[in-house]
Design a protein around this motif. Sequence first.
Motif, PDB file in Angstrom:
ATOM      1  N   PHE A  34       0.838  -1.192   0.000  1.00  0.00           N
ATOM      2  CA  PHE A  34       0.000   0.000   0.000  1.00  0.00           C
ATOM      3  C   PHE A  34       0.877   1.248   0.000  1.00  0.00           C
ATOM      4  O   PHE A  34       1.981   1.259   0.556  1.00  0.00           O
ATOM      5  N   LYS A  49      -3.047   0.296  -3.984  1.00  0.00           N
ATOM      6  CA  LYS A  49      -2.720  -0.953  -3.303  1.00  0.00           C
ATOM      7  C   LYS A  49      -2.402  -2.016  -4.340  1.00  0.00           C
ATOM      8  O   LYS A  49      -2.891  -1.958  -5.468  1.00  0.00           O
ATOM      9  N   PHE A  51      -2.206  -6.311  -4.678  1.00  0.00           N
ATOM     10  CA  PHE A  51      -2.370  -7.649  -4.107  1.00  0.00           C
ATOM     11  C   PHE A  51      -1.797  -8.712  -5.034  1.00  0.00           C
ATOM     12  O   PHE A  51      -1.104  -9.612  -4.604  1.00  0.00           O
ATOM     13  N   ARG A  97      -4.896 -11.561   3.344  1.00  0.00           N
ATOM     14  CA  ARG A  97      -6.284 -11.149   3.231  1.00  0.00           C
ATOM     15  C   ARG A  97      -7.244 -12.043   3.997  1.00  0.00           C
ATOM     16  O   ARG A  97      -8.179 -11.579   4.543  1.00  0.00           O
ATOM     17  N   GLY A  98      -7.138 -13.275   4.009  1.00  0.00           N
ATOM     18  CA  GLY A  98      -7.999 -14.136   4.794  1.00  0.00           C
ATOM     19  C   GLY A  98      -9.394 -13.589   4.959  1.00  0.00           C
ATOM     20  O   GLY A  98     -10.038 -13.130   4.030  1.00  0.00           O
ATOM     21  N   THR A 100      -9.943 -11.025   6.843  1.00  0.00           N
ATOM     22  CA  THR A 100      -9.764  -9.587   7.006  1.00  0.00           C
ATOM     23  C   THR A 100      -8.304  -9.257   6.693  1.00  0.00           C
ATOM     24  O   THR A 100      -7.440 -10.124   6.759  1.00  0.00           O
ATOM     25  N   LEU A 101      -8.070  -8.019   6.385  1.00  0.00           N
ATOM     26  CA  LEU A 101      -6.723  -7.640   5.948  1.00  0.00           C
ATOM     27  C   LEU A 101      -5.684  -7.873   7.034  1.00  0.00           C
ATOM     28  O   LEU A 101      -4.596  -8.358   6.780  1.00  0.00           O
ATOM     29  N   GLY A 102      -6.029  -7.512   8.268  1.00  0.00           N
ATOM     30  CA  GLY A 102      -5.013  -7.611   9.311  1.00  0.00           C
ATOM     31  C   GLY A 102      -4.209  -6.328   9.426  1.00  0.00           C
ATOM     32  O   GLY A 102      -4.412  -5.372   8.689  1.00  0.00           O
ATOM     33  N   LEU A 104      -1.154  -3.536   9.410  1.00  0.00           N
ATOM     34  CA  LEU A 104      -0.171  -3.085   8.422  1.00  0.00           C
ATOM     35  C   LEU A 104       1.127  -2.719   9.123  1.00  0.00           C
ATOM     36  O   LEU A 104       1.132  -2.275  10.264  1.00  0.00           O
TER      37      LEU A 104
ATOM     38  N   SER B  31     -12.469  -5.866  12.105  1.00  0.00           N
ATOM     39  CA  SER B  31     -11.164  -5.559  12.697  1.00  0.00           C
ATOM     40  C   SER B  31     -10.963  -4.073  12.905  1.00  0.00           C
ATOM     41  O   SER B  31     -11.309  -3.259  12.042  1.00  0.00           O
ATOM     42  N   TYR B  33      -8.043  -1.100  14.930  1.00  0.00           N
ATOM     43  CA  TYR B  33      -6.640  -0.952  15.299  1.00  0.00           C
ATOM     44  C   TYR B  33      -6.404   0.415  15.947  1.00  0.00           C
ATOM     45  O   TYR B  33      -7.079   1.387  15.619  1.00  0.00           O
ATOM     46  N   TYR B  35      -3.031   2.902  16.324  1.00  0.00           N
ATOM     47  CA  TYR B  35      -1.641   3.195  16.001  1.00  0.00           C
ATOM     48  C   TYR B  35      -1.249   4.502  16.678  1.00  0.00           C
ATOM     49  O   TYR B  35      -2.085   5.360  16.919  1.00  0.00           O
ATOM     50  N   SER B  94     -10.661  -2.261   9.240  1.00  0.00           N
ATOM     51  CA  SER B  94     -10.344  -2.853   7.943  1.00  0.00           C
ATOM     52  C   SER B  94     -11.405  -3.844   7.499  1.00  0.00           C
ATOM     53  O   SER B  94     -12.059  -4.504   8.316  1.00  0.00           O
ATOM     54  N   ASP B  95     -11.528  -3.909   6.185  1.00  0.00           N
ATOM     55  CA  ASP B  95     -12.343  -4.939   5.579  1.00  0.00           C
ATOM     56  C   ASP B  95     -11.405  -5.937   4.901  1.00  0.00           C
ATOM     57  O   ASP B  95     -10.283  -6.118   5.363  1.00  0.00           O
ATOM     58  N   TRP B  96     -11.844  -6.524   3.839  1.00  0.00           N
ATOM     59  CA  TRP B  96     -11.073  -7.561   3.158  1.00  0.00           C
ATOM     60  C   TRP B  96      -9.719  -7.078   2.676  1.00  0.00           C
ATOM     61  O   TRP B  96      -8.732  -7.787   2.759  1.00  0.00           O
ATOM     62  N   ASP B  97      -9.662  -5.841   2.168  1.00  0.00           N
ATOM     63  CA  ASP B  97      -8.421  -5.472   1.506  1.00  0.00           C
ATOM     64  C   ASP B  97      -8.008  -4.020   1.691  1.00  0.00           C
ATOM     65  O   ASP B  97      -7.213  -3.502   0.910  1.00  0.00           O
ATOM     66  N   GLU B  98      -8.517  -3.353   2.708  1.00  0.00           N
ATOM     67  CA  GLU B  98      -8.116  -1.966   2.908  1.00  0.00           C
ATOM     68  C   GLU B  98      -8.316  -1.572   4.359  1.00  0.00           C
ATOM     69  O   GLU B  98      -9.259  -2.028   5.011  1.00  0.00           O
ATOM     70  N   GLN B  99      -7.397  -0.730   4.849  1.00  0.00           N
ATOM     71  CA  GLN B  99      -7.597  -0.115   6.166  1.00  0.00           C
ATOM     72  C   GLN B  99      -8.051   1.320   5.973  1.00  0.00           C
ATOM     73  O   GLN B  99      -7.542   2.034   5.109  1.00  0.00           O
TER      74      GLN B  99
END
Lengths: 116, 110
Positions: A34, A49, A51, A97-98, A100-102, A104, B31, B33, B35, B94-99
């Motif tokens: 990203f 981004k 992937f 990705r699972g 949720t992204l998790g 960074l 999710s 977070y 920071y 965050s969702d599937w592919d972005e925070q």
Amino acid sequence: AQSVTQPDIHITVSEGASLELRCNYSYGATPYLFWYVQSPGQGLQLLLKYFSGDTLVQGIKGFEAEFKRSQSSFNLRKPSVHWSDAAEYFCAVGKGRGSTLGRLYFGRGTQLTVWP
Amino acid sequence: NAGVTQTPKFQVLKTGQSMTLQCAQDMNHNSMYWYRQDPGMGLRLIYYSASEGTTDKGEVPNGYNVSRLNKREFSLRLESAAPSQTSVYFCASSDWDEQYFGPGTRLTVT
């Protein structure tokens, strides 16, 4: 362990000049990459981004980035910089990705100054 | 659709005081977070919550506690503030592919 390196702390360019911000990552698996931009006093806005698939990614505001696995790099580019691009830029890598992204992992940022 | 909201925007504390930073998101994300951002350090993860009812430590959890109140809200508490906690704090979800990031809370501890 995951990590991101942005070698340039501060870059100055003239308005209309081209720009390249460097980013190198360390990650054992397929990285999810990203670029964010932060204007003074603001939060972070996602520029683009990556992937999978095409290694040249287009983002907002005329930015693009190229993923090079062999160099572990994800450099951000813009052909012609505008004064409004002056900001701090952060590169980040995600674990996957699972469901949720998790979290960074962020680089330390590159401050961009644009001369008129 | 407000995205991620944080309160307060600014706060000044004396050493030893406590406070809670509030964060809420209306995107139905699992999710969330916290920071902190310090000059020249980028963003470092304090705590995160992968889903409602779970929380985990990040890189710099010492001196902080968190509560995932429900799916929408994730708060960060400083029990006894120290000058080293002077920073800008960002909440994200965050969702599937972005925070997605909130606007931040600028905290000064004197």
